[in-house]
Structures are given as structure tokens and as C-alpha cells.
Design an enzyme around this catalytic site. Structure first.
Site, mmCIF file in Angstrom:
data_model
loop_
_atom_site.group_PDB
_atom_site.id
_atom_site.type_symbol
_atom_site.label_atom_id
_atom_site.label_comp_id
_atom_site.label_asym_id
_atom_site.label_seq_id
_atom_site.Cartn_x
_atom_site.Cartn_y
_atom_site.Cartn_z
ATOM 1 N N GLU A 146 16.139 -71.032 -39.137
ATOM 2 C CA GLU A 146 15.807 -70.126 -38.099
ATOM 3 C C GLU A 146 14.687 -70.610 -36.960
ATOM 4 O OE1 GLU A 146 13.297 -65.572 -38.215
ATOM 5 O OE2 GLU A 146 13.431 -66.889 -39.935
ATOM 6 N N GLU A 240 13.312 -56.514 -38.763
ATOM 7 C CA GLU A 240 12.184 -57.229 -39.015
ATOM 8 C C GLU A 240 11.475 -57.133 -38.177
ATOM 9 O OE1 GLU A 240 11.789 -62.014 -40.871
ATOM 10 O OE2 GLU A 240 12.184 -61.837 -38.786
#
Length: 262
Positions: A146, A240
Site C-alpha cells: 500500500e 478506513e
């Protein structure tokens, strides 16, 4: 229909960690994801058992789990490329794998790690490839990599940065495309979707500025989600973002929150 999953490490933070899966279920969600829930790479067996039981008892699916990432509140962002901490990660892998096996989780996020004072960046990158390969061999699913924002010493800022590492690691890995992080870092999210759709193995969202709920900022998150689906992505979209209280999910109708499949 989008398959939503709730990141219980950023949401429901007013509750004890083990109560969060049930809270997500009470809000109509059927899937949750977590950062590594403990401050150590190898927690006590009783702590692991309690975590697994909390997810099972809530009746939700664990859609994603992070590997141990160091002291996140203290600024650490992973140990994958951190010289001297490889043994911690190697000991963490079987714990992650066991949780994945028990809860049917098939997506595991490995944060790359910050640049370390005195460490050769080339050497850190070589170590990262070695450790990511070990992660991919050790877990029952896909290891995610990520790009993130807000961490000045974290070297993966764009999707291209992460894909370049994934190309070196190979099988068993995929791109975690967090549209918030990519946008904040200046990446062109529609271009990322068009160019790297086949590599995207998980999606997360938050609005910007502020990392709040969709609609609180300026990002066209719904359009980007439609785009990634149109490009062939059929996995979960992780919520998130930072929001607490009864309005945290007001933007998403309750009848749309349940994932249709695992």
C-alpha cells in the site's frame, strides 16, 4: 453492488477492540478488517483466541488483516524493509496465517516501512522483497502492498511505487489502492485504475481533506468506486476513515451495507 467492509482499527475507536466486530454487525455490516490488533508481533495465544472468538461471535467475515507493523501510534509504518526487525516479521507470519485460516481471511496488508537513519535505501528495498516473498509464501491468500500518506519517511507514495516492488516479488501479491492516500499524495486515481486495474487486490476509501466519511470532503469516491468495478474489480471496499457516533455511516443506506458474498 459494492461489498463494503469496515476497518475496525479506525472506526469504532470509542469501543474496546473486541467489541467492535459486534458493533459493525449491529450497524448492518457483514465484513470487517483490522490493522494488526496487538503491539507485539506474537501475542499470547489467549489474546488471539479472544480476537477470533469476537469476530466469530459477531457473525461477520474478516476480510482483511495487517501484518505486525511496529509501533503505529509512535510513527512506525511497517517492518518489511526495516533492518534488524526481520525476525519479528518472520515470527508474525504464522500467527497471521493461523488467524486467516480460522476466519477465512484471504487479504493481508504488509506495510513497507519507513526509511531508517543510517540504513542503505537499496539494502532496505532488497530486504523488503525478501520479506514480502516470505509473507506471500506463508499466508493463505494475497499479500497487499500500500502507498500511504502522512508518513514523510515512507517511500511508497504512488501506485507506481508499489507496483514496482510487486513486480519484483511476483505471485501472491497485489496492490492495495487506498483512494484517500493516493489522492492526498497527488496520484491520478482514475489513471491508476485504468493502468493498474489488474493489480488492484483491495480498495479502501476516505474523503479528503480530513480523512473523514464520504461526502465530508471533495473526492469523487462514488465515481472512482464505479470506475474500479467497471475495470473488473469485484473485491471489498474498505471503509478506513475517521468518524465516530451515530452519524459515522449516515452516508450509506443500511440496506446497502451487507456484503453479498465473501
Amino acid at each position: 453492488m459494492t461489498k463494503w467492509t469496515v476497518n475496525c482499527s479506525l472506526l469504532y475507536t470509542g469501543l474496546p477492540l473486541l467489541e467492535r466486530p459486534a458493533a459493525a454487525a449491529a450497524d448492518g455490516f457483514t465484513a470487517v478488517e483490522f490493522w494488526w490488533p496487538w503491539p507485539v508481533a506474537v501475542p499470547d495465544d489467549r489474546e488471539v483466541e479472544a480476537f477470533v472468538r469476537a469476530v466469530e461471535d459477531a457473525g461477520v467475515h474478516l476480510s482483511g488483516l495487517n501484518f505486525f507493523a511496529g509501533d503505529m501510534p509512535g510513527g512506525d509504518r511497517g517492518v518489511v524493509s526495516w533492518p534488524g526487525r526481520s525476525q519479528e516479521l518472520l515470527e508474525n507470519i504464522p500467527v497471521v496465517a493461523a488467524i486467516g485460516e480460522r476466519l477465512g481471511c484471504r487479504a493481508f496488508n504488509a506495510l513497507y516501512g519507513n526509511r531508517i537513519d543510517g540504513a542503505d535505501p537499496v539494502g532496505q528495498d532488497e530486504l523488503a522483497v525478501e520479506m514480502l516473498t516470505a509473507c506471500a509464501k506463508g499466508v493463505p491468500g494475497t499479500v497487499l502492498l500500500e502507498p500511504i500518506s502522512g508518513a514523510p519517511r515512507y517511500p511508497l507514495l504512488t501506485a507506481a511505487d508499489a507496483v514496482a516492488v510487486l513486480d519484483r516479488v511476483g505471485q501472491g501479491t497485489g496492490l492495495l489502492a487506498d483512494f484517500y492516500h493516493l489522492a492526498v499524495n497527488g496520484d491520478d486515481v482514475p489513471a491508476v485504475i485504468a493502468r493498474h486495474a489488474a493489480r488492484i487486490a483491495h480498495v479502501q476509501i476516505a474523503d479528503a481533506p480530513g480523512r473523514g466519511a464520504p461526502g465530508e470532503g471533495e473526492l469523487p469516491l462514488r465515481r472512482w468506486i464505479d470506475d474500479v468495478h467497471a475495470a473488473g474489480y469485484d473485491g471489498y471496499v474498505g471503509l478506513e476513515y475517521r468518524s465516530e457516533g451515530p452519524g459515522a455511516f449516515a452516508w450509506l443506506p443500511r440496506d446497502e451495507r451487507a456484503a453479498t458474498s465473501k
